[in-house]
Design a protein around this motif. Structure first.
Motif, PDB file in Angstrom:
ATOM      1  N   LYS A   1       0.830  -1.208   0.000  1.00 33.62           N
ATOM      2  CA  LYS A   1       0.000   0.000   0.000  1.00 33.62           C
ATOM      3  C   LYS A   1       0.861   1.253   0.000  1.00 33.62           C
ATOM      4  N   LEU A   2       1.899   1.164   0.771  1.00 30.82           N
ATOM      5  CA  LEU A   2       2.838   2.280   0.844  1.00 30.82           C
ATOM      6  C   LEU A   2       3.403   2.555  -0.544  1.00 30.82           C
ATOM      7  N   ARG A   3       3.750   1.468  -1.233  1.00 32.35           N
ATOM      8  CA  ARG A   3       4.283   1.603  -2.590  1.00 32.35           C
ATOM      9  C   ARG A   3       3.275   2.261  -3.507  1.00 32.35           C
ATOM     10  N   VAL A   4       2.034   1.756  -3.426  1.00 31.22           N
ATOM     11  CA  VAL A   4       1.000   2.262  -4.330  1.00 31.22           C
ATOM     12  C   VAL A   4       0.771   3.760  -4.133  1.00 31.22           C
ATOM     13  N   HIS A   5       0.627   4.156  -2.863  1.00 30.42           N
ATOM     14  CA  HIS A   5       0.224   5.533  -2.616  1.00 30.42           C
ATOM     15  C   HIS A   5       1.380   6.517  -2.479  1.00 30.42           C
ATOM     16  N   TYR A   6       2.524   6.020  -2.126  1.00 28.90           N
ATOM     17  CA  TYR A   6       3.642   6.929  -1.918  1.00 28.90           C
ATOM     18  C   TYR A   6       4.840   6.618  -2.809  1.00 28.90           C
ATOM     19  N   GLY A   7       4.690   5.567  -3.586  1.00 29.67           N
ATOM     20  CA  GLY A   7       5.792   5.138  -4.439  1.00 29.67           C
ATOM     21  C   GLY A   7       6.238   6.214  -5.407  1.00 29.67           C
ATOM     22  N   TYR A   8       5.290   7.039  -5.822  1.00 24.81           N
ATOM     23  CA  TYR A   8       5.634   8.115  -6.746  1.00 24.81           C
ATOM     24  C   TYR A   8       6.614   9.080  -6.102  1.00 24.81           C
ATOM     25  N   ALA A   9       6.559   9.153  -4.778  1.00 29.81           N
ATOM     26  CA  ALA A   9       7.375  10.143  -4.079  1.00 29.81           C
ATOM     27  C   ALA A   9       8.643   9.557  -3.452  1.00 29.81           C
ATOM     28  N   PHE A  10       8.528   8.348  -2.929  1.00 36.61           N
ATOM     29  CA  PHE A  10       9.624   7.811  -2.137  1.00 36.61           C
ATOM     30  C   PHE A  10      10.467   6.803  -2.899  1.00 36.61           C
ATOM     31  N   GLU A  11      11.763   6.845  -2.670  1.00 40.56           N
ATOM     32  CA  GLU A  11      12.646   5.831  -3.239  1.00 40.56           C
ATOM     33  C   GLU A  11      12.523   4.538  -2.428  1.00 40.56           C
ATOM     34  N   ASP A  12      12.947   3.434  -3.019  1.00 37.92           N
ATOM     35  CA  ASP A  12      12.769   2.123  -2.384  1.00 37.92           C
ATOM     36  C   ASP A  12      13.406   2.038  -0.999  1.00 37.92           C
ATOM     37  N   ALA A  13      14.609   2.583  -0.911  1.00 44.57           N
ATOM     38  CA  ALA A  13      15.320   2.505   0.360  1.00 44.57           C
ATOM     39  C   ALA A  13      14.522   3.183   1.463  1.00 44.57           C
ATOM     40  N   LEU A  14      13.884   4.282   1.111  1.00 45.83           N
ATOM     41  CA  LEU A  14      13.100   5.013   2.095  1.00 45.83           C
ATOM     42  C   LEU A  14      11.852   4.228   2.491  1.00 45.83           C
ATOM     43  N   ILE A  15      11.225   3.631   1.496  1.00 40.25           N
ATOM     44  CA  ILE A  15      10.060   2.805   1.783  1.00 40.25           C
ATOM     45  C   ILE A  15      10.433   1.669   2.725  1.00 40.25           C
ATOM     46  N   ASP A  16      11.570   1.066   2.469  1.00 41.05           N
ATOM     47  CA  ASP A  16      12.037   0.001   3.365  1.00 41.05           C
ATOM     48  C   ASP A  16      12.199   0.519   4.776  1.00 41.05           C
ATOM     49  N   GLU A  17      12.813   1.664   4.870  1.00 45.02           N
ATOM     50  CA  GLU A  17      13.085   2.207   6.198  1.00 45.02           C
ATOM     51  C   GLU A  17      11.801   2.585   6.931  1.00 45.02           C
ATOM     52  N   ILE A  18      10.857   3.136   6.172  1.00 45.38           N
ATOM     53  CA  ILE A  18       9.567   3.479   6.781  1.00 45.38           C
ATOM     54  C   ILE A  18       8.933   2.230   7.391  1.00 45.38           C
ATOM     55  N   CYS A  19       9.000   1.158   6.630  1.00 44.42           N
ATOM     56  CA  CYS A  19       8.397  -0.084   7.126  1.00 44.42           C
ATOM     57  C   CYS A  19       9.086  -0.574   8.397  1.00 44.42           C
ATOM     58  N   LEU A  20      10.349  -0.289   8.506  1.00 41.11           N
ATOM     59  CA  LEU A  20      11.077  -0.726   9.700  1.00 41.11           C
ATOM     60  C   LEU A  20      10.634   0.002  10.957  1.00 41.11           C
ATOM     61  N   VAL A  21      10.367   1.284  10.824  1.00 42.61           N
ATOM     62  CA  VAL A  21      10.156   2.081  12.033  1.00 42.61           C
ATOM     63  C   VAL A  21       8.714   2.506  12.288  1.00 42.61           C
ATOM     64  N   ALA A  22       7.872   2.433  11.260  1.00 44.51           N
ATOM     65  CA  ALA A  22       6.523   2.970  11.423  1.00 44.51           C
ATOM     66  C   ALA A  22       5.611   2.007  12.165  1.00 44.51           C
TER      67      ALA A  22
END
Length: 213
Positions: free
Chosen positions: A7-28
């Motif tokens: 979901k994060l990818r779908v809605h924020y993928g346009y904005a965030f790079e993969d590494a950031l998405i990974d990190e968000i998943c780690l801490v959120a």
DNA sequence: ACATTAAGTGATT
DNA sequence: AATCACTTAATGT
């Protein structure tokens, strides 16, 4: 792997790079909010920055007397600019936020906000853009308040609500609308009546059906 | 049938 | 546009 990552990818993928998405998943923290719940109350201390995955959040300004003014909706892909100011300044919330429908969000602990600003360009841009979008939105709110454009405000209110909830049938009373726009029931009723005679909407008890906006 | 609550209306500021 | 006072309509018990 985490269920919300896609979901994060779908809605924020346009904005965030993969590494950031990974990190968000780690801490959120992932959180589901039922409909009609307070997400943030007046003078709450905000410790997380929200990313909206599903649903919508209504943001209102309030004062001590309980007067309120509708400001804007947060939707999927949005974040709350207010939370940024609060987090970074360690201030208390100046607004309240309510879920109108069941919503899903990711909460990012404050401490990462700063860190990521330095590390991820995409994050910096996202924050910057959010601020910008919100500021623009608030300017239009100021305009309509300053010029007492109730008819335009009301129209926008209905449009926003319908859009965000994805329905043309709004279940709400005139009294409620008046409260959110910090106006009076009679004024709202009269304006709605006018809109009805122009075939923009159809009125019934506790319900407004949108015909053509 | 009755009470309650939402909505409509005219007059006034 | 807001407020008041009052009416009318819809809905629940």
């Amino acid at each position: 792997m985490t269920s919300y990552k896609s979901k994060l990818r779908v809605h924020y993928g346009y904005a965030f790079e993969d590494a950031l998405i990974d990190e968000i998943c780690l801490v959120a923290k992932h959180k589901v909010i039922a409909a009609e719940q307070a997400v943030i109350n007046f003078e709450d201390t905000i410790q997380y920055m929200p990313l909206l995955l599903k649903g919508s959040i209504k943001v209102l300004r309030v004062d001590e007397q309980g007067n309120e003014v509708f400001l804007y909706y947060l939707e999927k892909g949005d974040t709350c600019a207010m939370s940024l100011t609060c987090c970074l300044g360690n201030k208390k919330s100046e607004i309240i936020a309510l879920s109108e429908e069941e919503s899903e969000l990711l909460l990012i602990p404050v401490k990462y906000l700063n860190e990521w600003l330095c590390v991820y360009t995409s994050w910096k841009n996202f924050i910057f853009n959010s601020y910008n979008a919100r500021l623009e939105e608030l300017l239009t709110v100021i305009d309509s308040l300053a010029f007492m454009n109730m008819d335009k405000r009301l129209l926008k209110y209905l449009q926003d609500k319908s859009m965000v909830l994805g329905t043309l049938e709004l279940e709400i009373t005139h009294q409620n609308i008046a409260q959110e726009l910090n106006s009076s029931r009679e004024v709202v009723s009269r304006l709605l009546k006018k809109m009805e005679s122009k075939n923009i909407i159809k009125l019934s008890r506790n319900k407004i059906t949108i015909l053509n906006l």
